[in-house]
Design a protein around this motif. Structure first.
Motif, short mmCIF file in Angstrom:
data_model
loop_
_atom_site.label_atom_id
_atom_site.label_comp_id
_atom_site.label_asym_id
_atom_site.label_seq_id
_atom_site.Cartn_x
_atom_site.Cartn_y
_atom_site.Cartn_z
N ARG A 126 0.82 -1.20 0.00
CA ARG A 126 0.00 0.00 0.00
C ARG A 126 0.86 1.25 0.00
NH1 ARG A 126 -5.41 0.65 3.66
NH2 ARG A 126 -5.45 2.89 3.33
N THR A 127 1.95 1.21 0.75
CA THR A 127 2.83 2.38 0.80
C THR A 127 3.43 2.65 -0.58
OG1 THR A 127 3.42 1.55 2.97
CG2 THR A 127 4.67 3.42 2.15
N VAL A 128 3.96 1.59 -1.18
CA VAL A 128 4.56 1.76 -2.50
C VAL A 128 3.54 2.34 -3.47
CG1 VAL A 128 5.46 0.54 -4.52
CG2 VAL A 128 6.28 -0.04 -2.24
N TYR A 169 1.81 7.17 -6.74
CA TYR A 169 0.82 8.05 -7.37
C TYR A 169 1.18 9.52 -7.24
CZ TYR A 169 -2.02 3.84 -6.95
OH TYR A 169 -2.48 2.57 -7.01
N LEU A 170 2.03 9.84 -6.25
CA LEU A 170 2.29 11.25 -5.96
C LEU A 170 2.72 12.08 -7.17
CD1 LEU A 170 4.03 10.98 -2.49
CD2 LEU A 170 1.70 11.69 -3.01
N PRO A 171 3.69 11.62 -7.96
CA PRO A 171 4.16 12.50 -9.04
C PRO A 171 3.06 12.94 -9.99
CG PRO A 171 5.63 10.64 -8.78
CD PRO A 171 4.44 10.36 -7.92
N GLY A 183 3.45 5.18 -11.91
CA GLY A 183 2.66 4.72 -10.77
C GLY A 183 1.17 4.89 -11.02
N TRP A 184 0.84 6.05 -11.53
CA TRP A 184 -0.56 6.35 -11.79
C TRP A 184 -1.13 5.41 -12.84
CZ3 TRP A 184 -3.94 8.81 -9.09
CH2 TRP A 184 -5.11 9.31 -9.66
N GLY A 185 -0.31 5.09 -13.82
CA GLY A 185 -0.75 4.20 -14.89
C GLY A 185 -1.06 2.79 -14.41
N PRO A 230 10.64 14.24 -4.49
CA PRO A 230 10.37 15.56 -5.06
C PRO A 230 9.21 16.27 -4.37
CG PRO A 230 10.75 14.00 -6.80
CD PRO A 230 10.68 13.21 -5.53
N LEU A 231 8.23 15.49 -3.93
CA LEU A 231 7.10 16.12 -3.25
C LEU A 231 7.56 16.70 -1.92
CD1 LEU A 231 4.07 16.45 -3.93
CD2 LEU A 231 3.71 14.90 -2.02
#
Lengths: 342, 302, 589
Positions: A149-151, A156-158, A216-218, B30-31
């Motif tokens: 879950r952390t990974v 997703y952050l970027p 990540g988002w993909g 980066p965040l």
């Protein structure tokens, strides 16, 4: 006077709805030759008998929406064949035939931008697309719930950071003067490299940064698809003594193949559009020869010079090419036994 | 279970873990960098060399962008458009995807093409704007909702998923029980697709949350402005204020007005990024619970 | 089939919502129109559009209310821009049909010509000649009016922020461009400022600076050309006698105009820059670094000299890091000594046989202009209000509010500003918000709409902070060395709508930037020559420069015969600012 305006507005809405209605009927059932009326009626009654009517009703809101917000504005494509001026409006401007098309195809800028666009999207398809799938599979293999879950969350952050900020970060990181990357190179005795201001480094930086931002988002889509796999399959495989790679190869991967092919197919019409944000943030005089793409070119024409007819003409050509690409990919995908779009 | 792992599996698990840790760090750092720059004084940050902790702490950047009632209003506009827009969009889009996923639908291919067409062709900004004017959607809250209600892309993904992931046998047995298509949609198709809907819902919601363009071009009323548009304005104001000072502004006190601030356009940009991301980060775990649960069903049971 | 019913209900709701939305839009529209009509009997009411302004305007603000009352008109709506491209925003406005009663645009906007061309604006000529009804408009210097005259001979805009007496302008026009050097390095190297006035001396300085190290032990970058897109190029070109600002039009002795890049001196200048690059004297990131990165380098004192716009020098951050109060005047600093690495402007080096070209412009004609919609109802009342806004009374109100608000007092006919109030929350917003936080109170933006410059309003001015004094000094140097003058006619011409210049200048600008980079980065003389020839060729083929130059020459010739083309300004005196003293002083007399 305001009342008049409102009535006119109402009339327009009704007219639009009417047009929408007519078009939708035309599109749903092709024009009816009188001799075939009976067969049509027959078919209609069979639709009713099979209880298919609600299915059409389901389509209705979507149809109305695309007619209002897509099909009616599409009529504006006629601008491509006109010399559009604000004074005369879209319908009142004078026709100029293919002049707009002749003009932009004669420009070397356009061809350079087309080449760059194609190359960049191909590179992205080649690198980013498969890497996303691999990453999704790797994440899926993690057994520790919290770690997984952390990974996932971190990856997703970027996506949420705008390209302007990302490129600002790249500028700082890759700067000749103070960037970390060049400090390392210098300590290794290598001459500093102008990563952000060189024609040869533009493409690698472009691909790596889009990977970083969207990988990540993909994966979300693929992980969601994997989640719909029936667990019974894995249990059965385990009983048969299948290892993880075997499971991945024969259960997970096949399960996401439909999604992969649909994403792939949907990428194809986008082959001529790189997405303006990233390029816009990265482009500069030193790399423009390799960084200029159709989107930035059109932006410059449309915004900088208000050449709306020309940009519409370019857009039209791009659309037609995209459509051809899509038809071809779809038929290939079908021939290979995969899922087509239709 | 561990003792059943082969050495190869164990090495794979280890490498995979290491790799993903590194990847997660690369994504998160980066965040963090943006965050520390957003709470650092802009002029000090411009000296560079800040990597792990803020050097001279300030909340001024946030004061600039969150400093008045317009922001609160903009925030609620954004929240409501995101909630309404996402829910309605999922509903309408899935309503289109569902019939198109049924092979028995007469004229299915032609209809599909009608929807596909709009993915490829568009009239451009000007005809679209004129249409919005005609529909009375300019300066109207619903301009955030209606034009983006139907998403072709989502529709195709849904359609494929409906076709492949919903067991046909379930639908057939429902039909035998006398259920119509409408009931099948609500009691089988939607519940079965929860993880997918959650994922696509997140995509849609993020799109709504970040969209500044609609607010900037189709809405002039400040009280209808969403947060991203507002922040975009603040940004350009900070930049303009730097610029105004540097062009010939013929004011008596101009020289002393050029106030050396803790705020630079870069530091405000960083704060803006933080403000835009934070709510998503807060909401995300709740959504994630939804679809990660779904995501994990497949792998947990061994 | 309850589900079926449910479905139908959903659909019905959807249709209802659609209709309701459309209706709501209608009622809104109706309301606002009616209100406008209702108010017409009492106070004339208008809509205003200021696309270049991005900060929300609060019409209930105290100063705004006062301005409205005294000007005698009501503003129904004030729309602002979204920070995006002006042309696109205005074009959409034109398409949508909701064009405002009045529009404020920057004076150099090409859109003016387009609006006039489409007959959207009302000719205002009569208002500037009607002394009894519009005394303040009639008072505006005829040269300013002539400058605003469109190619059809009419005037469509009221200028704002122009010089009230063109021949007696403020001594500060904001032109700080030029050569800025690091005083400490200059001193350590032992080169005098006079040595810098030749190209050789300047190069000697750069070579010596290359050997110096900054506080972290990194070698100094000897020369910078400023921020993005070769910002400082116009200064370098000036050293070789080429004018590259204002689209690079250079007037020849015979009255014709040539493009900068066609002049041999242009090539020579770039060859010099190229040599600087190859010898490691020029910042290697010149052709592509962004503003943020440039500013970072400036504040880290990485540069030995800068040929640039002047404003982004490190002096302010030097004062901060040396704990010098930021309001310290230069006189105090001269007494106690400048901090290390202080940057100061100095005379430009000149290439042998060349004469410095102008790059700093004196523009007394105003920064913005207000145009009225062609079919506006009751334009007279609005022009009356705008006329009032040209008064000194209006300026003081728009700048400082009313006297009761406490931001200023009148003392013997001099405006004395109370800084505490003026920079407090009701005015500039105070604190570190700077201009970004001032604006919600919405007062100074009125000056966009209409205002006379404040040069001749007597004001008690505190001494300038030392860093700003340096900017002032840079402009003085520009005046002395002959790089400062009235904005040339070639820069005042607005391009012909639909003409070659309008069409191809964006393309040409792109070609320029791209080839500037190539010329700069060329690895040897042959590559340089190739790049230059390719550049000329691209300008010809893609940039259609034969057409643009011919068209511009024709236009320039015609323009030279109009009153606007014949404007000359003979500056009788300039009104200095309180720059070099350490006590407040009265300015504006």
């Amino acid at each position: 006077m305001s009342y008049d305006y409102c009535k006119r507005l109402d009339a327009r809405i009704i007219l639009n709805l009417h047009i929408a209605h007519v078009i939708s009927i035309r599109l749903a059932y092709s024009p009816i030759p009188e001799g075939r009326l009976l067969t049509i009626l027959h078919r209609l009654s069979s639709i009713k008998k099979k209880g298919l009517v609600p299915l059409y009703m389901f389509l209705l809101p979507g149809l109305v929406l695309i007619i209002l917000f897509n099909y009616i504005p599409i009529l504006g494509l006629q601008m491509a064949f006109k010399d559009y001026s604000f004074r005369d409006g879209i319908w009142g401007s004078s026709w100029v035939g293919l002049q707009n098309f002749k003009e932009f195809t004669a420009s070397s800028d356009f061809w350079r931008a087309t080449g760059n666009t194609f190359l960049l999207t191909m590179l992205r398809l080649l690198f980013v697309f498969p890497t996303t799938i691999v990453l999704a599979l790797l994440i899926n293999e993690v057994r520790n719930f919290a770690f997984k879950r952390t990974v996932q969350s971190f990856s997703y952050l970027p996506h949420f950071i705008s390209w302007i900020v990302v490129v600002g970060f790249l500028d700082a990181f890759l700067s000749i003067d103070s960037g970390a990357a060049n400090s390392i190179l210098r300590s290794l005795g290598v001459n500093p490299i102008a990563f952000m201001g060189s024609e040869s480094w533009f493409r690698p930086v472009f691909i790596l940064s889009s990977m970083w931002k969207e990988l990540g988002w993909g994966t979300i889509l693929y992980l969601a698809a994997i989640s719909s796999i029936n667990p019974v399959l894995y249990e059965a495989a385990l009983v048969d003594g299948a290892g993880r790679f075997t499971q991945m190869r024969y259960i997970t991967l096949p399960a996401i193949v439909p999604i992969i092919s649909i994403v792939l197919i949907l990428t194809i019409p986008g082959l001529l559009s790189v997405g303006i944000d990233q390029i816009y943030a990265m482009i500069n005089p030193a790399n423009i020869a390799v960084a200029e793409v159709i989107d930035t070119y059109v932006l410059r024409l449309g915004i900088g010079q208000a050449q709306y007819s020309m940009t519409t003409a370019i857009g039209l050509v791009m659309s037609v090419i995209s459509m051809i690409l899509l038809l071809v990919t779809n038929s290939i995908s079908k021939r290979l036994g995969g899922d087509g779009l239709w | 279970m561990v003792n059943r792992m082969s050495p190869g599996d164990r090495i794979f698990t280890l490498c995979n873990g290491l790799f993903l840790t590194l990847f997660a760090f690369l994504c998160a750092y980066p965040l963090w960098y943006i965050f520390i720059l957003s709470v650092n004084e802009g002029r000090d940050a411009a000296l560079g060399g800040i990597y792990w902790w803020p050097r001279s702490f300030t909340l001024d950047n946030f004061r600039v962008i969150l400093g008045d009632a317009t922001v609160i209003n903009a925030f609620w506009i954004t929240v409501s458009r995101t909630v309404i827009g996402t829910i309605l969009s999922l509903l309408i889009t899935s309503m289109v995807a569902y019939p198109l996923s049924r092979k028995e639908l007469p004229g299915r291919n032609k209809l599909l093409f009608v929807f596909l067409f709009i993915m490829l062709f568009s009239g451009g900004l000007i005809p679209f704007y004129i249409q919005l004017v005609n529909l009375g959607l300019i300066n109207n809250f619903w301009v955030y909702i209606f034009p983006s209600l139907f998403s072709v892309w989502n529709m195709f993904v849904m359609k494929t998923s409906f076709q492949n992931n919903i067991p046909e046998s379930v639908i057939e047995s429902m039909k035998i029980d006398g259920a119509g298509y409408t009931r099948i949609y609500f009691s089988v198709v939607l519940p079965f697709s929860k993880p997918l809907l959650a994922a696509l819902g997140l995509f849609t919601a993020v799109g709504h949350w970040n969209d500044w363009f609609t607010g900037a071009f189709f809405v002039q009323d400040i009280s209808l402005q969403p947060l991203p548009t507002y922040l975009q304005r603040v940004m350009s104001t900070v930049e303009a204020s730097n610029m105004i000072s540097s062009t010939q502004f013929n004011q008596a006190r101009e020289a002393s007005m050029y106030n050396p601030d803790a705020v630079t356009s870069k530091s405000v940009r960083m704060a803006t990024t933080v403000v835009t991301i934070l709510p998503i980060l807060f909401i995300y775990p709740f959504l994630q619970k939804y679809f990660v649960k779904g995501v994990l069903i497949g792998s947990v049971k061994e | 089939m309850s589900a079926n019913k449910k479905m139908r209900r959903v659909l019905r709701t959807a249709v209802l919502v659609l209709t309701a939305a459309a209706l709501a839009a209608c009622t809104n529209q109706g309301n606002s129109t009616e209100r406008t009509q209702g108010d017409t009997e009492t106070v004339p009411s208008y809509s205003l559009y200021v696309p270049a302004l991005t900060t929300p305007v609060n019409l209930d603000g105290r100063i705004t209310q006062e301005v409205l009352q005294r000007s005698g008109v009501q503003w129904e709506t004030v729309e602002i821009g979204n920070g995006g491209d002006l042309a696109q925003q205005i074009n959409l406005k034109l398409v949508g049909g909701n064009f405002p009663d009045a529009i404020v645009l920057p004076s150099d906007s090409v859109l003016w010509s387009r609006l006039i061309d489409e007959n959207r604006l009302l000719p205002l000529d009569d208002y500037f000649e009607n002394e009894s009804e519009y005394p303040n408009l009639a008072k505006i210097d005829k040269r300013i009016i002539d400058n605003w005259r469109a190619s059809d001979g009419s005037i469509y805009f009221v200028p704002s922020n122009y010089e009230p007496y063109v021949d007696e302008p403020s001594a500060w026009q904001g032109n700080a461009q030029g050569l800025w050097v690091n005083d400490t390095i200059l001193e350590e190297i032992g080169i005098s400022r006079d040595d810098l006035r030749t190209l050789e001396g300047f190069e000697q300085y750069l070579q010596a600076a290359k050997g110096q190290q900054d506080s972290q032990g990194r070698p100094i970058i000897p020369l910078s050309l400023g921020g993005e897109n070769f910002a400082g190029l116009e200064v370098v070109m000036s050293m070789f006698g080429v004018r590259s600002s204002g689209n690079g039009w250079n007037e020849q002795e015979d009255g014709t105009v040539v493009a900068d890049y066609q002049m041999p001196e242009f090539k020579e200048a770039f060859r010099w820059l190229n040599r600087m690059h190859l010898e490691g004297l020029l910042d290697p990131e010149t052709s592509f670094h962004k503003k943020d990165l440039f500013v970072e380098k400036v504040n880290n004192l990485r540069f030995g000299a800068m040929l640039f716009a002047g404003w982004d020098n490190p002096n302010l951050s030097l004062m901060q890091s040396n704990d010098i109060p930021i309001s310290t005047p230069i006189k105090t600093l001269e007494e106690q000594g400048f901090p290390d690495n202080w940057f100061s402007p100095t005379y430009l080096p000149v290439n042998e046989g060349a004469q410095l070209a102008q790059y700093a412009n004196f523009n007394p004609f105003g920064s913005n202009g207000t145009g009225l919609r062609a079919d506006i109802s009751n334009p007279d009342a609005l022009m009356k209000a705008i006329d009032w806004m040209q008064t000194e009374e209006a300026f003081i109100l728009m700048e400082y509010g009313t006297e009761e608000m406490g931001a200023f007092t009148w003392e013997d006919g001099v405006v004395v500003v109370n800084d505490e109030v003026f920079r407090g929350p009701d005015f500039w917003g105070g604190g570190s918000g700077g201009m970004a936080s001032v604006t919600q109170h919405g007062f100074w933006w009125w000056k966009h709409l209409a205002s006379v410059g404040n040069t001749h309003i007597k004001t008690l001015e505190p001494p300038w902070p030392a860093n700003n004094a340096m900017l002032y000094k840079a402009e003085e140097i520009n005046r002395e060395q002959g790089t400062f003058d009235l904005i040339p006619a070639t820069s005042r011409i607005r391009p012909t709508i639909g003409g070659a210049v309008e069409k191809y200048s964006p393309v040409q600008n792109d070609i320029r930037l791209q080839y500037y980079a190539r010329l700069l980065l060329a690895e040897n003389e042959q590559m340089f020559d190739n790049a230059y020839n390719q550049f000329l060729n691209e300008m010809k083929v893609r940039g259609h420069d034969e057409e643009t130059i011919a068209e511009f020459n024709e236009q320039y010739k015609a323009y030279s015969e109009t009153p606007a083309g014949q404007i000359t300004v003979d500056i009788k005196r300039s009104l200095p600012r309180n720059v070099y003293e350490d006590e407040p002083a009265v300015i504006g007399e």
